[in-house]
Design a protein around this motif. Structure first.
Motif, PDB file in Angstrom:
ATOM      1  N   LEU A 193       4.056  10.595  -6.230  1.00  0.00           N
ATOM      2  CA  LEU A 193       5.299  11.175  -6.755  1.00  0.00           C
ATOM      3  C   LEU A 193       5.309  11.185  -8.275  1.00  0.00           C
ATOM      4  CD1 LEU A 193       8.054   9.672  -4.415  1.00  0.00           C
ATOM      5  CD2 LEU A 193       7.072  11.966  -4.359  1.00  0.00           C
ATOM      6  N   GLY A 194       4.821  10.083  -8.867  1.00  0.00           N
ATOM      7  CA  GLY A 194       4.852   9.984 -10.322  1.00  0.00           C
ATOM      8  C   GLY A 194       3.992  11.017 -11.016  1.00  0.00           C
ATOM      9  N   THR A 195       2.787  11.237 -10.515  1.00  0.00           N
ATOM     10  CA  THR A 195       1.867  12.150 -11.193  1.00  0.00           C
ATOM     11  C   THR A 195       2.035  13.599 -10.761  1.00  0.00           C
ATOM     12  OG1 THR A 195       0.144  11.659  -9.535  1.00  0.00           O
ATOM     13  CG2 THR A 195       0.161  10.336 -11.556  1.00  0.00           C
ATOM     14  N   ARG A 196       2.359  13.835  -9.498  1.00  0.00           N
ATOM     15  CA  ARG A 196       2.396  15.215  -9.000  1.00  0.00           C
ATOM     16  C   ARG A 196       3.793  15.842  -9.054  1.00  0.00           C
ATOM     17  NH1 ARG A 196      -1.750  15.101  -3.763  1.00  0.00           N
ATOM     18  NH2 ARG A 196      -3.507  14.152  -4.893  1.00  0.00           N
ATOM     19  N   TRP A 197       4.819  15.056  -8.776  1.00  0.00           N
ATOM     20  CA  TRP A 197       6.175  15.588  -8.756  1.00  0.00           C
ATOM     21  C   TRP A 197       6.843  15.445 -10.121  1.00  0.00           C
ATOM     22  CZ3 TRP A 197      11.005  12.539  -7.313  1.00  0.00           C
ATOM     23  CH2 TRP A 197      12.128  13.371  -7.339  1.00  0.00           C
ATOM     24  N   LEU A 198       6.825  14.237 -10.672  1.00  0.00           N
ATOM     25  CA  LEU A 198       7.509  13.983 -11.930  1.00  0.00           C
ATOM     26  C   LEU A 198       6.628  14.221 -13.157  1.00  0.00           C
ATOM     27  CD1 LEU A 198       9.399  10.743 -10.866  1.00  0.00           C
ATOM     28  CD2 LEU A 198      10.380  13.014 -11.218  1.00  0.00           C
ATOM     29  N   LYS A 199       5.321  14.430 -12.932  1.00  0.00           N
ATOM     30  CA  LYS A 199       4.382  14.720 -14.023  1.00  0.00           C
ATOM     31  C   LYS A 199       4.343  13.611 -15.071  1.00  0.00           C
ATOM     32  CE  LYS A 199       3.691  18.693 -12.079  1.00  0.00           C
ATOM     33  NZ  LYS A 199       2.476  18.916 -11.262  1.00  0.00           N
ATOM     34  N   LEU A 200       4.454  12.359 -14.616  1.00  0.00           N
ATOM     35  CA  LEU A 200       4.319  11.219 -15.523  1.00  0.00           C
ATOM     36  C   LEU A 200       2.850  10.986 -15.844  1.00  0.00           C
ATOM     37  CD1 LEU A 200       6.769   8.666 -13.851  1.00  0.00           C
ATOM     38  CD2 LEU A 200       7.123   9.836 -16.027  1.00  0.00           C
ATOM     39  N   GLU A 201       2.614  10.254 -16.935  1.00  0.00           N
ATOM     40  CA  GLU A 201       1.254   9.802 -17.208  1.00  0.00           C
ATOM     41  C   GLU A 201       0.790   8.937 -16.038  1.00  0.00           C
ATOM     42  OE1 GLU A 201       0.602   7.828 -20.965  1.00  0.00           O
ATOM     43  OE2 GLU A 201       2.410   8.748 -21.774  1.00  0.00           O
ATOM     44  N   PRO A 202      -0.475   9.048 -15.647  1.00  0.00           N
ATOM     45  CA  PRO A 202      -0.967   8.200 -14.549  1.00  0.00           C
ATOM     46  C   PRO A 202      -0.735   6.711 -14.794  1.00  0.00           C
ATOM     47  CG  PRO A 202      -2.536   9.939 -15.003  1.00  0.00           C
ATOM     48  CD  PRO A 202      -1.479  10.032 -16.069  1.00  0.00           C
ATOM     49  N   ASN A 203      -0.946   6.262 -16.037  1.00  0.00           N
ATOM     50  CA  ASN A 203      -0.745   4.838 -16.329  1.00  0.00           C
ATOM     51  C   ASN A 203       0.703   4.414 -16.103  1.00  0.00           C
ATOM     52  OD1 ASN A 203      -3.403   4.522 -16.962  1.00  0.00           O
ATOM     53  ND2 ASN A 203      -3.103   4.264 -19.163  1.00  0.00           N
ATOM     54  N   ALA A 204       1.644   5.275 -16.481  1.00  0.00           N
ATOM     55  CA  ALA A 204       3.058   4.948 -16.285  1.00  0.00           C
ATOM     56  C   ALA A 204       3.381   4.839 -14.804  1.00  0.00           C
ATOM     57  CB  ALA A 204       3.936   6.013 -16.942  1.00  0.00           C
ATOM     58  N   ALA A 205       2.889   5.778 -14.002  1.00  0.00           N
ATOM     59  CA  ALA A 205       3.137   5.737 -12.558  1.00  0.00           C
ATOM     60  C   ALA A 205       2.496   4.512 -11.924  1.00  0.00           C
ATOM     61  CB  ALA A 205       2.594   7.010 -11.907  1.00  0.00           C
ATOM     62  N   ILE A 206       1.289   4.163 -12.360  1.00  0.00           N
ATOM     63  CA  ILE A 206       0.590   3.001 -11.801  1.00  0.00           C
ATOM     64  C   ILE A 206       1.339   1.716 -12.123  1.00  0.00           C
ATOM     65  CG2 ILE A 206      -1.498   1.584 -12.033  1.00  0.00           C
ATOM     66  CD1 ILE A 206      -3.064   4.227 -12.330  1.00  0.00           C
ATOM     67  N   LEU A 207       1.806   1.573 -13.352  1.00  0.00           N
ATOM     68  CA  LEU A 207       2.514   0.348 -13.753  1.00  0.00           C
ATOM     69  C   LEU A 207       3.841   0.200 -13.004  1.00  0.00           C
ATOM     70  CD1 LEU A 207       1.838   0.401 -17.594  1.00  0.00           C
ATOM     71  CD2 LEU A 207       0.960  -1.262 -15.953  1.00  0.00           C
ATOM     72  N   GLY A 237       0.806  -1.223   0.000  1.00  0.00           N
ATOM     73  CA  GLY A 237       0.000   0.000   0.000  1.00  0.00           C
ATOM     74  C   GLY A 237       0.831   1.261   0.000  1.00  0.00           C
ATOM     75  N   SER A 238       1.859   1.308   0.846  1.00  0.00           N
ATOM     76  CA  SER A 238       2.686   2.513   0.935  1.00  0.00           C
ATOM     77  C   SER A 238       3.495   2.735  -0.335  1.00  0.00           C
ATOM     78  CB  SER A 238       3.617   2.424   2.145  1.00  0.00           C
ATOM     79  OG  SER A 238       4.503   1.320   2.022  1.00  0.00           O
ATOM     80  N   THR A 239       4.029   1.661  -0.911  1.00  0.00           N
ATOM     81  CA  THR A 239       4.854   1.791  -2.116  1.00  0.00           C
ATOM     82  C   THR A 239       4.019   2.242  -3.302  1.00  0.00           C
ATOM     83  OG1 THR A 239       6.307   0.020  -1.317  1.00  0.00           O
ATOM     84  CG2 THR A 239       6.474   0.596  -3.641  1.00  0.00           C
ATOM     85  N   PHE A 240       2.852   1.651  -3.465  1.00  0.00           N
ATOM     86  CA  PHE A 240       2.008   2.035  -4.597  1.00  0.00           C
ATOM     87  C   PHE A 240       1.499   3.466  -4.453  1.00  0.00           C
ATOM     88  CE2 PHE A 240      -2.011   2.413  -6.860  1.00  0.00           C
ATOM     89  CZ  PHE A 240      -1.590   2.075  -8.134  1.00  0.00           C
ATOM     90  N   THR A 241       1.094   3.836  -3.254  1.00  0.00           N
ATOM     91  CA  THR A 241       0.620   5.205  -3.030  1.00  0.00           C
ATOM     92  C   THR A 241       1.726   6.216  -3.320  1.00  0.00           C
ATOM     93  OG1 THR A 241      -0.934   4.446  -1.336  1.00  0.00           O
ATOM     94  CG2 THR A 241      -0.377   6.789  -1.336  1.00  0.00           C
ATOM     95  N   LEU A 242       2.922   5.907  -2.845  1.00  0.00           N
ATOM     96  CA  LEU A 242       4.072   6.779  -3.098  1.00  0.00           C
ATOM     97  C   LEU A 242       4.347   6.887  -4.596  1.00  0.00           C
ATOM     98  CD1 LEU A 242       6.273   8.371  -1.517  1.00  0.00           C
ATOM     99  CD2 LEU A 242       7.708   6.329  -1.691  1.00  0.00           C
ATOM    100  N   ALA A 243       4.251   5.762  -5.300  1.00  0.00           N
ATOM    101  CA  ALA A 243       4.497   5.759  -6.743  1.00  0.00           C
ATOM    102  C   ALA A 243       3.513   6.667  -7.468  1.00  0.00           C
ATOM    103  CB  ALA A 243       4.390   4.341  -7.288  1.00  0.00           C
ATOM    104  N   TYR A 244       2.250   6.570  -7.111  1.00  0.00           N
ATOM    105  CA  TYR A 244       1.245   7.369  -7.815  1.00  0.00           C
ATOM    106  C   TYR A 244       1.392   8.855  -7.501  1.00  0.00           C
ATOM    107  CZ  TYR A 244      -3.143   8.872  -9.829  1.00  0.00           C
ATOM    108  OH  TYR A 244      -4.084   9.511 -10.589  1.00  0.00           O
TER     109      TYR A 244
END
Length: 356
Positions: free
Chosen positions: A117-131, A108-115
């Motif tokens: 950081l990925g979408t808000r900090w690094l501005k990745l596509e949501p799908n990329a951050a989720i995968l 739970g913590s790792t996936f939440t952190l990935a989403y």
């Protein structure tokens, strides 16, 4: 008869090509050097697919495309279902409540952190951050491939996520035995060899990488690590169901793929991952131990072949120029998640053991 012949002519070339690449990858995956470096049949299959896909596949794409798509989609779902024969409900009892709680908190913590950081900090596509989050938090390439049908993600996003699993999972194999030596002098992860095995199983990406790292520590640690990892793998199905429900409630109509595009939001638009239910059913069935052991071994070998075919098909349809365009951000996200798995996983381990 005519219909059967037409179906074979349409799908056979691509399925056969994916199968050949999968067979080569499975053979290479048995080599000691590659196994010691964390390159499983699945990782090798996608690498071979990428190699062929970006060289000569362009001349084969016309006749092979339908079969390659079949391997990438339907054979993948079948492979995920059969993956349940590697697990039993008894696996949960082997690690106890502490192991299950540690796995759940790490996931739970790792996936939440990935989403986040990925979408808000690094501005990745949501799908990329989720995968990337799914691969880091659950079970590596298999989790990435199982999440793709829920997202309908682009092949390049899937490939990048799998690449991060290979890079940081391989790094973990070298790092964790060294961490075990440090832990003997300055104990952070409690529980002795058994506790460290639980730490390994709950924080390293791939099953093969868990086995390699834990065996470098101790055989007893390896047993605990594999069981802990299997419990973590079992959490894949509820994760997919929760992800599907979350996407249905939070995605805008324009973001929904396929028949859901343009529909109104809410629970009625959940893209139910039925193969996840079948995965759980297969785990429950395997727990009854009705199948003879040789049959289970044979089916799991077939399952590995199906997953390898899906990975090879994914590689065949991946354009490296699109992967290069993704840049360093996915690798940076995966690196941050790796640090969290090592440090945060140890903190979670200590907190849970102190409470239970």
């Amino acid at each position: 008869m005519t219909h059967t012949r037409a179906v074979l002519q349409r799908y056979a070339p691509g399925v056969l090509l994916s199968g050949v690449l999968a067979g080569v990858a499975m053979a290479l995956g048995q080599l000691d050097w590659l196994r010691k470096h964390g390159l499983s049949a699945l990782s090798l299959a996608i690498l071979l697919g990428i190699l062929l896909g970006n060289t000569v596949y362009g001349r084969l794409a016309a006749p092979c495309a339908p079969g390659v798509t079949l391997a990438k989609q339907r054979l993948l779902r079948l492979g995920i279902v059969l993956y349940g024969l590697r697990l039993t409900l008894h696996d949960i009892g082997q690690v106890g409540l502490a192991g299950v709680l540690i796995d759940a908190l790490v996931l739970g913590s790792t996936f939440t952190l990935a989403y986040l950081l990925g979408t808000r900090w690094l501005k990745l596509e949501p799908n990329a951050a989720i995968l990337i989050g799914a691969g880091s938090s659950i079970c590596g390439a298999a989790a990435v491939m199982a999440t793709e049908p829920v997202l309908h993600a682009r092949a390049e996003n899937v490939t990048v996520a799998v690449a991060t699993v290979v890079v940081f999972g391989t790094l973990a194999m070298w790092l964790y035995p060294w961490l075990f030596v440090l832990n003997q002098h300055w104990p952070v992860v409690g529980g002795g060899v058994h506790g460290f095995g639980m730490y390994v199983g709950s924080t390293i990406h791939e099953v093969a990488q868990v086995v390699a790292a834990a065996h470098a520590v101790d055989s007893a640690a390896a047993d605990t690590a594999v069981i802990t990892k299997m419990v973590r793998v079992m959490m894949l199905a509820p994760f997919l169901m929760g992800l599907s429900a979350w996407l249905a409630c939070h995605q805008s109509p324009a973001q929904r793929p396929g028949p859901h595009r343009g529909a109104r939001g809410g629970w009625s638009n959940i893209r139910m991952p039925w193969f996840a239910f079948a995965f759980i059913a297969m785990v429950a069935f395997n727990s009854l131990q009705w199948l003879p052991h040789p049959v289970v071994v044979w089916v799991t070998d077939v399952d590995t072949a199906l997953l390898a075919m899906a990975m090879a098909a994914l590689g065949l349809t991946t354009n490296l120029s699109a992967v290069r365009q993704a840049g360093l951000k996915p690798l940076l996200l995966a690196g941050v998640l790796f640090v969290w798995l090592v440090l945060g996983g140890a903190l979670i381990h200590c907190a849970v053991l102190s409470l239970l």
